[in-house]
Write an enzyme that holds these catalytic residues in place. Sequence first.
Site, PDB file in Angstrom:
ATOM      1  N   GLU A  58      98.567  41.331  94.524  1.00  0.00           N
ATOM      2  CA  GLU A  58      98.963  42.050  93.307  1.00  0.00           C
ATOM      3  C   GLU A  58      98.132  41.575  92.120  1.00  0.00           C
ATOM      4  O   GLU A  58      97.617  42.363  91.339  1.00  0.00           O
ATOM      5  CB  GLU A  58     100.453  41.809  93.002  1.00  0.00           C
ATOM      6  CG  GLU A  58     101.399  42.338  94.055  1.00  0.00           C
ATOM      7  CD  GLU A  58     101.696  41.335  95.163  1.00  0.00           C
ATOM      8  OE1 GLU A  58     100.796  40.557  95.543  1.00  0.00           O
ATOM      9  OE2 GLU A  58     102.833  41.332  95.661  1.00  0.00           O
ATOM     10  N   CYS A  94     104.072  37.288  90.692  1.00  0.00           N
ATOM     11  CA  CYS A  94     103.437  38.605  90.506  1.00  0.00           C
ATOM     12  C   CYS A  94     104.342  39.536  89.709  1.00  0.00           C
ATOM     13  O   CYS A  94     103.856  40.368  88.943  1.00  0.00           O
ATOM     14  CB  CYS A  94     103.050  39.205  91.848  1.00  0.00           C
ATOM     15  SG  CYS A  94     101.660  38.305  92.572  1.00  0.00           S
TER      16      CYS A  94
HETATM   17  N1  THU Z   1     101.095  36.812  98.833  1.00  0.00           N
HETATM   18  C1  THU Z   1     100.648  37.917  98.178  1.00  0.00           C
HETATM   19  O1  THU Z   1      99.476  38.264  98.234  1.00  0.00           O
HETATM   20  N2  THU Z   1     101.554  38.621  97.456  1.00  0.00           N
HETATM   21  C2  THU Z   1     102.879  38.317  97.337  1.00  0.00           C
HETATM   22  O2  THU Z   1     103.596  38.963  96.589  1.00  0.00           O
HETATM   23  C3  THU Z   1     103.443  37.218  98.119  1.00  0.00           C
HETATM   24  C4  THU Z   1     102.461  36.336  98.806  1.00  0.00           C
HETATM   25  C5  THU Z   1     100.110  36.024  99.597  1.00  0.00           C
HETATM   26  C6  THU Z   1      99.849  34.649  99.048  1.00  0.00           C
HETATM   27  C7  THU Z   1      99.357  33.916 100.281  1.00  0.00           C
HETATM   28  O3  THU Z   1      97.959  34.130 100.434  1.00  0.00           O
HETATM   29  C8  THU Z   1     100.077  34.606 101.432  1.00  0.00           C
HETATM   30  O4  THU Z   1     100.586  35.841 100.907  1.00  0.00           O
HETATM   31  C9  THU Z   1     101.214  33.814 102.021  1.00  0.00           C
HETATM   32  O5  THU Z   1     102.113  33.419 101.060  1.00  0.00           O
END
Ligand code: THU
Length: 131
Positions: A58, A94
């Site tokens: 995000e 986020c």
């Molecule tokens: N992650 C995201 O990209 N967006 C979210 O809203 C939650 C978590 C990613 C961060 C990390 O690279 C992986 O997911 C595991 O937490």
Amino acid sequence: MDQKIIEEKIQTAKKAALNAYAPYSKFRVGCVVETHAGNFYEGCNVENISYGLACCAERTAIFKAASTEGPSMKLKHVFVAMADHKEGAPCGACRQVIAEFDESTMVYFKLGGETKTMTVSQLLPCNFDKL
Ligand code: THU
């Protein structure tokens, strides 16, 4: 927004998740944002060996939008999807970043077997703001 378009954008977010750099968590996330200017930006999560430096999908998409359109950028719609999982909601950090660029932004993601459509204020009530 039309349900068919919402599902299409969630699919686009799922495709964006294929670009994720997630060698540590192996959890690939994708995001599509639409700004008030009518432009779309995609992002994925980008991790680091120093784990805390990971950037969520995000925020990657939102920072792309902000750095392209400048300080007047406002978010209209945010679509989130996972490459390898059927469901998942955006994290708290986020949600705060989305709220920065318009508290009435609509956020779309899959949870509990359905597509959720919620404002960022519903997702993060009483978000941090200047008093
Ligand atoms: N992650 C995201 O990209 N967006 C979210 O809203 C939650 C978590 C990613 C961060 C990390 O690279 C992986 O997911 C595991 O937490």
